[in-house]
Design a protein around this motif. Structure first.
Motif, short mmCIF file in Angstrom:
data_model
loop_
_atom_site.label_atom_id
_atom_site.label_comp_id
_atom_site.label_asym_id
_atom_site.label_seq_id
_atom_site.Cartn_x
_atom_site.Cartn_y
_atom_site.Cartn_z
N GLN A 50 -44.18 -77.01 -63.33
CA GLN A 50 -42.42 -77.32 -63.70
C GLN A 50 -41.91 -75.78 -64.58
N PRO A 51 -42.39 -75.39 -65.46
CA PRO A 51 -41.72 -74.46 -66.06
C PRO A 51 -40.92 -73.07 -65.41
N LEU A 52 -42.17 -72.75 -64.21
CA LEU A 52 -41.39 -72.29 -62.70
C LEU A 52 -40.57 -72.75 -61.62
N ALA A 53 -40.97 -73.84 -61.59
CA ALA A 53 -39.86 -74.40 -61.34
C ALA A 53 -38.29 -74.74 -61.52
N ALA A 54 -38.78 -75.07 -63.16
CA ALA A 54 -37.01 -74.53 -63.04
C ALA A 54 -36.66 -73.36 -63.75
N ALA A 55 -36.96 -72.52 -63.43
CA ALA A 55 -37.23 -70.90 -63.85
C ALA A 55 -36.32 -70.82 -62.21
N VAL A 56 -36.83 -70.81 -61.36
CA VAL A 56 -36.00 -70.30 -60.06
C VAL A 56 -35.66 -70.97 -59.49
N ALA A 57 -35.45 -72.26 -59.97
CA ALA A 57 -34.47 -73.47 -59.80
C ALA A 57 -32.71 -72.97 -60.60
N ARG A 58 -33.00 -71.54 -61.19
CA ARG A 58 -31.57 -70.81 -62.05
C ARG A 58 -31.96 -69.99 -62.56
N LEU A 59 -32.86 -68.85 -61.04
CA LEU A 59 -33.01 -67.10 -60.92
C LEU A 59 -31.71 -66.94 -60.95
N ALA A 60 -30.84 -67.15 -59.96
CA ALA A 60 -29.78 -66.38 -60.10
C ALA A 60 -28.29 -66.79 -62.02
N ASP A 61 -28.80 -67.10 -62.73
CA ASP A 61 -28.18 -66.95 -64.00
C ASP A 61 -29.21 -66.12 -65.30
N TYR A 62 -29.71 -65.98 -64.44
CA TYR A 62 -30.31 -64.61 -65.14
C TYR A 62 -30.16 -63.00 -64.99
N ALA A 63 -29.75 -61.83 -66.05
CA ALA A 63 -29.53 -60.77 -65.25
C ALA A 63 -31.08 -59.87 -65.34
N LEU A 64 -31.80 -60.31 -65.74
CA LEU A 64 -33.50 -59.61 -66.21
C LEU A 64 -34.25 -60.37 -65.59
N ARG A 137 -26.91 -61.89 -72.56
CA ARG A 137 -27.18 -61.91 -71.06
C ARG A 137 -28.55 -62.73 -70.73
N ARG A 138 -29.36 -63.53 -70.25
CA ARG A 138 -30.71 -64.06 -69.71
C ARG A 138 -31.90 -63.30 -69.08
N VAL A 139 -32.80 -63.09 -70.31
CA VAL A 139 -33.52 -62.64 -69.63
C VAL A 139 -34.97 -63.82 -69.14
N ALA A 140 -35.93 -63.51 -67.51
CA ALA A 140 -36.31 -64.08 -68.14
C ALA A 140 -38.20 -63.69 -67.73
N ILE A 141 -38.51 -63.86 -68.20
CA ILE A 141 -40.39 -63.12 -68.29
C ILE A 141 -41.05 -63.98 -67.59
N PHE A 142 -41.60 -63.20 -67.03
CA PHE A 142 -42.52 -63.83 -66.27
C PHE A 142 -44.27 -63.82 -66.40
N ARG A 143 -45.09 -64.66 -67.14
CA ARG A 143 -46.50 -64.13 -67.45
C ARG A 143 -47.50 -64.60 -67.34
#
Length: 260
Positions: A50-64, A137-143
């Protein structure tokens, strides 16, 4: 195999996850050595998608979007690209050059990454991650699951809104360490290469007194000072710090005085 190479007659253990082990193993063979692939960490998809699915759904909101490792790319990019093209305004960042290459293999270009030291500290020193660039700005860290919090904590201190997305999980070697013990007893284990502090902890925990005695005598080549520090904290003393990535490990193996 190069019978006249600097590693001729030497068996070198490659402890990277299986999917990332081949280039280093091939480099060892090219130097005349016999690579023994024994992953200290097994990699699998995160237990909770779910965390990955949620991040993918809002990916365009991230700057980095920061990818900690090639595994982070392999376990997140298929889901990201299944939803659509990489967002034009999203800057990809990576800790190491192997991760940059993994992103490029998926068609994601323009990635920023350190050029020398490959760690969170070096990534944080890049101008694109300075406070004036990330504040607000919003940052996503994939780890993977767990791991260091330095990157996320520092970006938050600089004013960024950070989401950490665990897209894969790590576990120790499922089959135990019998192959390593057998190689040691047979006198055909000359060195280990270790690129993960967590993997090294798994190894020490799994070894019995005999195995730890063998490990203490065996050169352990590591590509980062932090791993060397953790190795010393685990009681190891025969540690060789090399330059970063596979190229640094191979250079260290080739330059080592095996007759000492």
């Amino acid at each position: 195999m190069n019978a006249a190479g600097p590693l001729a007659g030497k068996t070198i253990v490659v402890t990277r996850p299986r999917a990332q082990a081949a280039p280093l193993a091939e480099g060892i063979a090219a130097l005349g050595g016999e690579p023994l692939i024994f992953p200290l960490l097994e990699i699998a998809a995160a237990a909770d998608p779910q965390p990955l699915a949620a991040a993918v759904a809002r990916l365009a909101d991230y700057a980095l979007a920061v990818f900690i490792s090639p595994n982070a790319v392999d376990y997140s990019l298929p889901a990201i690209l299944a939803r659509g093209a990489w967002p034009a305004g999203l800057l990809p960042a990576a800790v190491g050059q192997g991760t940059v290459q993994a992103l490029a293999a998926h068609g994601v270009a323009g990635c920023i990454a350190p050029s020398e030291r490959f760690d969170s500290e070096a990534l944080l020193a890049l101008p694109e991650l300075a406070g004036e660039r990330v504040a607000g700005r919003r940052v996503a860290i994939f780890r993977g699951d767990g791991g260091r919090e330095l990157l996320a904590d520092t970006l938050r201190e600089r004013g960024a809104e950070v989401d950490c997305i665990a897209c894969y999980r790590r576990s120790g070697p499922p089959g135990g360490v019998a192959p390593l013990l057998a190689a040691w007893r047979a006198g055909r284990l000359d060195a280990l290469t270790v690129s993960s502090s967590e993997g090294l902890r798994h190894l020490v925990d799994l070894l019995d007194a005999e195995g730890r005695a063998w490990l203490q005598k065996t050169p352990v080549f590591v590509p980062h000072a932090r791993i060397a520090e953790n190795a010393r904290a685990l009681g190891l003393s025969n540690i060789i710090l090399t330059a970063g990535a596979d190229a640094g490990i191979l250079a260290g193996l080739g330059a080592y005085n095996w007759s000492a």
